[in-house]
Design a protein around this motif. Structure first.
Motif, mmCIF file in Angstrom:
data_model
loop_
_atom_site.group_PDB
_atom_site.id
_atom_site.type_symbol
_atom_site.label_atom_id
_atom_site.label_comp_id
_atom_site.label_asym_id
_atom_site.label_seq_id
_atom_site.Cartn_x
_atom_site.Cartn_y
_atom_site.Cartn_z
ATOM 1 N N LEU A 14 -3.371 -5.825 4.228
ATOM 2 C CA LEU A 14 -2.399 -5.395 5.218
ATOM 3 C C LEU A 14 -2.959 -4.192 5.956
ATOM 4 N N SER A 15 -2.994 -4.261 7.264
ATOM 5 C CA SER A 15 -3.516 -3.175 8.075
ATOM 6 C C SER A 15 -2.381 -2.323 8.613
ATOM 7 N N VAL B 175 -2.951 -10.904 10.017
ATOM 8 C CA VAL B 175 -2.965 -12.333 10.303
ATOM 9 C C VAL B 175 -2.643 -13.087 9.021
ATOM 10 N N THR B 176 -1.827 -14.111 9.122
ATOM 11 C CA THR B 176 -1.552 -14.976 7.967
ATOM 12 C C THR B 176 -2.721 -15.935 7.773
ATOM 13 N N PHE B 177 -3.243 -15.987 6.549
ATOM 14 C CA PHE B 177 -4.331 -16.921 6.243
ATOM 15 C C PHE B 177 -3.738 -18.322 6.027
ATOM 16 N N MET C 148 0.838 -1.190 0.000
ATOM 17 C CA MET C 148 0.000 0.000 0.000
ATOM 18 C C MET C 148 0.875 1.242 0.000
ATOM 19 N N ILE C 149 0.314 2.325 -0.572
ATOM 20 C CA ILE C 149 0.961 3.629 -0.501
ATOM 21 C C ILE C 149 0.131 4.483 0.444
ATOM 22 N N VAL C 150 0.783 5.012 1.478
ATOM 23 C CA VAL C 150 0.104 5.793 2.508
ATOM 24 C C VAL C 150 0.618 7.226 2.447
ATOM 25 N N GLY C 151 -0.310 8.187 2.391
ATOM 26 C CA GLY C 151 0.071 9.595 2.416
ATOM 27 C C GLY C 151 -0.871 10.378 3.308
ATOM 28 N N ARG C 152 -0.299 11.294 4.122
ATOM 29 C CA ARG C 152 -1.115 12.084 5.047
ATOM 30 C C ARG C 152 -0.807 13.556 4.803
#
Length: 879
Positions: A354-355, A362-364, A143-147
């Motif tokens: 992915l949190s 958690v791995t499935f 993921m790309i996270v921007g704030r």
């Protein structure tokens, strides 16, 4: 490459350079001519299917103009669809892989008491929260996270881009960290670029469900917002098909979706006035989430998804499930006569989200995926229904696939479903997807006559040789327009329709069948005599009727189906014979649905008004290919229409349609349809008698207006004294100001069409019954209870009076508080128009005085034609 006929000056300068470089340049992606500055920086995400990026710094130069990169979004394919390499490494947003300009830009609108600000997310009008630029979490894979926060108002917008299978899921969380309430909205604008690298010189094909392909500004708001928008190159190919999803679980439906010319839509950050007549050749798409009030400390979330239409995705919950398949199943060129449908691949992927909260990751384990196929599709040899993935780490995408083969049992659009279960938690979900399967040389026939076509070419055109039957085992007939009767057929050709009878249910393999030309690149022409003609789709795939064209051989040029109808050359309705009980004629209409498919294997009736006419069957088109219907049908649409169907035993005729249109005439015109010839075997029939009393019609559309109209209809049954059920539908299209009733002139029975949906009768020895269908202004007409008065008398009784607008059968009842019937004063007596007076003595049906309390006086009236009216008035009894 896209067509840039009406683009901004910078794009025009750039495209001029491209043209100067020659034909080779025309096949290369646009981004090859974009020049990033030395300080250009961006962060990227790649899941093997898609790649996305967010600009961090610098500019990108195109045609002498520099475009800022900071905060912009880009999107393109890596592997793309798994079943083809044709869409590998292709852009979905212009200038991919360089995010810049207005080609993928998020606008934040902030409205305060003092001013309105339209700001580009990530711009210098704000700041990165805690000084941290957008970053790719977990080594750039997930993921790309921007704030980003606006400095003056304290409005903070956190943006998260996740790659979920074949889609990018973008989440904006808006938080008011200021001290004053503000209204905050978002706009996301993309300049789609799916045609790059395919040597396509025409505009991309952009489709909104329920609309013609977009050729002019389209501005959809509120309830008009569609489920999705697709964009693809205007040809049949395995090119990337961009899909922007708007209505799906866990997504935030926009308040407005606009498709317009990029140069106009991108001219400002928010405000845009659409021009319905403006031509669009360089499509851009913008979604608006209108400003909503946000108090200090409060947040709101907006979620949208953009990706590939070759995939169907359920992103809800703890993980995403998507399935992928080709839109059209091909034919195996290596097989005999090229008529064996290819095996193809259906894939399914699970994305373990992915949190940002590591405790939620958690791995499935033991992920189970299963597929359910419809009749007409089967797993290839060696494949199993269920497949297992041992584990999927947080943020990872895991994929399984099945090899699938068509069985030939069904043709056209088929739908399959994929199921998934993940642990821990045994979390289950499923998604479905449709694809188009071609007809094979194997045909299933039923006992008796059926109207068919054989969508193949044959070197030996003799029917017996093709069917592999002896002359006495079948009958093949075709309508002779000159002799006006059915005649035996001794030669079969693609594009023609026939009546075929066999003696028993059976499956036949057509001998010597081969594809009639290039189904995907060519066209097939067929001369049409004047009058009723039996035709058929000459290709093994469905084709939309709106793509049919005609040639007037005296003029020498092709015109569309709609133009041919408007010129009075052909009629707009096709008829086919459905053998599914109750068997009978059905209709498809150009004006009702130009995308209605002409199915391979079926025969169709078309009525030709002109001599010297040829029909051109269009090349087959796959989802995302050229489907250009007229943007407007110049003929005014039908204002309302009602369809009647008659059924007797296992036969039906559903080809009697009445209605009104503003440009229609009461006499016969292009809105009307003659009745097609009767099926070879006797069947129930509905005939509308034209106003001239001479012609039998299947459709009679009259001039619209506030006046009385009467249609004459005759229903015939194959046997004397047969029971017949007459049904009607379409009343929802009829204005409330119009009253419609059915009059059985022989039985002298009248039925209001709104009050009932069918009428059963028995034909006499003649085998027929005549009806009238009457349309009249409702106005003061119609049954009404114009007044209901209730008054107590000194003796304790109750005086009741009511007035009817017309004679009717009337019930008057006294009801208790729970609705229980206490006393019946009138039980369906015939009551004349005017005032009726009654008295209730305050006792129940057993003659016992009712206890004190509140009771209801109910009056229900039913007219002869089925109309009903009801009135209720309370009365209080004291003791």
């Amino acid at each position: 490459m896209k067509s840039f006929g009406m683009v901004g000056s910078s794009k025009r300068r750039w495209i001029a350079c491209v043209i100067a470089l020659g034909l080779l340049v025309a096949t290369l992606p646009a981004a090859l001519y974009a020049q990033p500055s030395n300080d250009f920086r961006a962060v990227y995400l790649n899941n093997g299917i898609l790649s996305t990026g967010v600009g961090l710094d610098g500019q990108v130069g195109i045609g002498g103009t520099n475009y800022d990169a900071i905060g912009r979004i880009t999107l393109g394919t890596v592997q793309g669809a798994r079943f083809t390499t044709d869409d590998d490494n292709k852009p979905l947003i212009f200038t991919y892989p360089y995010p810049c300009g207005n080609f993928g830009v998020v606008t934040v609108r902030i409205v305060t008491a003092e001013e309105t600000n339209d700001l580009i997310w990530g711009s210098d009008d704000g700041e990165w929260v805690d000084g941290i630029e957008p970053f790719a979490d977990r080594s750039g894979r997930y993921m790309i996270v921007g704030r980003w926060r606006h400095t003056d108002t304290g409005i903070r917008v956190d943006q998260v881009i996740e790659l979920v299978g074949a889609y990018a899921r973008i989440t904006w969380t808006i938080t008011n960290e200021g001290t004053e309430t503000a209204q905050v909205g978002l706009r996301f604008l993309i300049d789609e670029e799916v045609g790059s690298g395919f040597n396509v010189t025409t505009p991309d094909y952009v489709l909104v469900p329920g609309y013609f392909p977009v050729q002019n500004d389209l501005d959809l708001q509120g309830g008009q917002v569609p489920s999705y928008v697709d964009a693809a190159p205007r040809r049949t190919m395995n090119a990337p098909i961009l899909r922007w999803l708007f209505k799906q679980k866990d997504l935030t439906t926009p308040d407005r979706v606009v498709i317009s010319q990029f140069s106009r839509l991108s001219a400002n950050l928010w405000d845009f006035t659409s021009l319905p007549e403006a031509q669009v050749t360089d499509h851009a798409i913008a979604s608006y989430w209108n400003p909503r009030s946000l108090a200090p400390g409060k947040s709101q979330t907006i979620v949208t998804m953009i990706g590939l239409a070759t995939s169907t995705n359920d992103p809800s919950g703890r993980y995403a499930l998507d399935t992928e398949s080709p839109g059209v199943v091909g034919l195996d060129a290596s097989a005999t006569n090229q008529l064996a449908p290819e095996e193809f691949t259906i894939s399914a992927s699970v994305t373990n989200y992915l949190s940002l909260n590591s405790l939620q990751n958690v791995t499935f384990e033991d992920v189970s995926l299963a597929i359910s196929l419809p009749r007409g599709l089967a797993l290839a040899d060696g494949e199993s229904i269920t497949k297992t993935i041992p584990s999927i780490l947080p943020g990872e995408v895991a994929t399984v696939s099945w090899r699938v083969k068509p069985t030939g049992e069904r043709v056209g659009e088929l739908t399959y479903r994929v199921y998934s279960t993940v642990s821990p938690g045994s979390l289950s979900k499923s998604v479905s997807r449709s694809l188009i399967v071609p007809m094979t040389a194997k045909v299933d026939l039923k006992t008796g006559f059926q109207m068919v076509s054989l969508p193949f070419a044959f070197d030996n055109t003799d029917p017996a040789a093709i069917l592999g039957l002896e002359q006495g085992e079948f009958t093949l007939l075709r309508w002779d327009t000159t002799m006006r009767r059915y005649t035996l057929v001794n030669s079969i050709r693609p594009g023609e329709g026939y009546w075929l009878r066999v003696n028993a249910n059976q499956t036949l393999n057509l001998n010597g069948a081969k594809v009639a030309g290039d189904a995907f690149g060519g066209t097939l022409r067929l001369p049409l005599p004047q009058g009723w003609v039996q035709i058929g789709n000459p290709y093994p795939y469905p084709v939309p009727i709106g793509l049919i064209r005609f040639i007037d051989t005296t003029q020498g040029f092709a015109i569309t189906f709609a133009e041919a109808v408007q010129r009075g050359l052909v009629r707009s309705v096709l008829f086919y014979y459905d053998t599914t009980p109750p068997a009978g004629y059905r209709v498809i209409s150009l004006y009702s649905d130009p995308s209605a498919p002409m199915m391979p294997g079926l025969g169709y009736w078309i009525y030709v008004d002109s001599r010297n006419l040829e029909i051109i069957f269009p090349n087959v088109v796959a989802p995302g290919a050229t489907i250009v219907f007229p943007s407007r049908l110049s003929t005014a649409p039908v204002r309302w229409q009602v369809q009647f169907s008659a059924q007797s035993e296992d036969r039906m005729d559903a080809t009697a349609i009445i209605g009104a249109a503003s440009r229609a005439a009461d006499g016969i015109d292009m809105y009307d349809m003659p009745k097609p010839p009767a099926p070879v075997e006797e069947s129930v029939r509905t005939l509308l008698i034209a106003p001239d009393g001479q012609n039998a019609l299947a459709q009679d559309i009259r001039a619209d207006g506030n006046r009385r109209q009467v249609w004459e209809m005759v229903v015939t049954a194959p046997k004397p004294d047969s029971p017949v059920v007459l049904r009607w539908n379409g009343l929802q299209s009829v204005p409330s100001t119009v009253r419609l009733k059915l009059v059985d002139t022989e039985a002298k029975v009248t039925r209001d069409l709104r009050s009932t949906s069918s009428y059963t009768f028995t034909v006499g020895a003649s085998g027929s019954r005549r009806f009238q269908i009457v349309a009249e202004p409702r106005g003061a007409a119609g049954l009404r209870i114009t007044s209901l008065r209730v008054a107590r008398t000194r003796g304790g009784a109750v005086d009741i009076s009511y007035a009817l607008s017309d004679s009717a059968s009337t019930k008057v009842r006294i009801l208790g508080a729970t609705g229980k019937v206490i006393q019946t004063l009138q039980a369906g007596e015939s009551v004349s128009r005017g005032v009726t007076n009654l008295t209730w003595n305050g006792r129940d049906s057993a003659g016992i005085a009712v206890p004190a309390g509140t009771y209801l006086v109910e009056v229900t009236a039913t007219a002869e034609d089925g109309q009903t009216a009801r009135a209720v008035q309370p009365v209080v009894i004291t003791r």
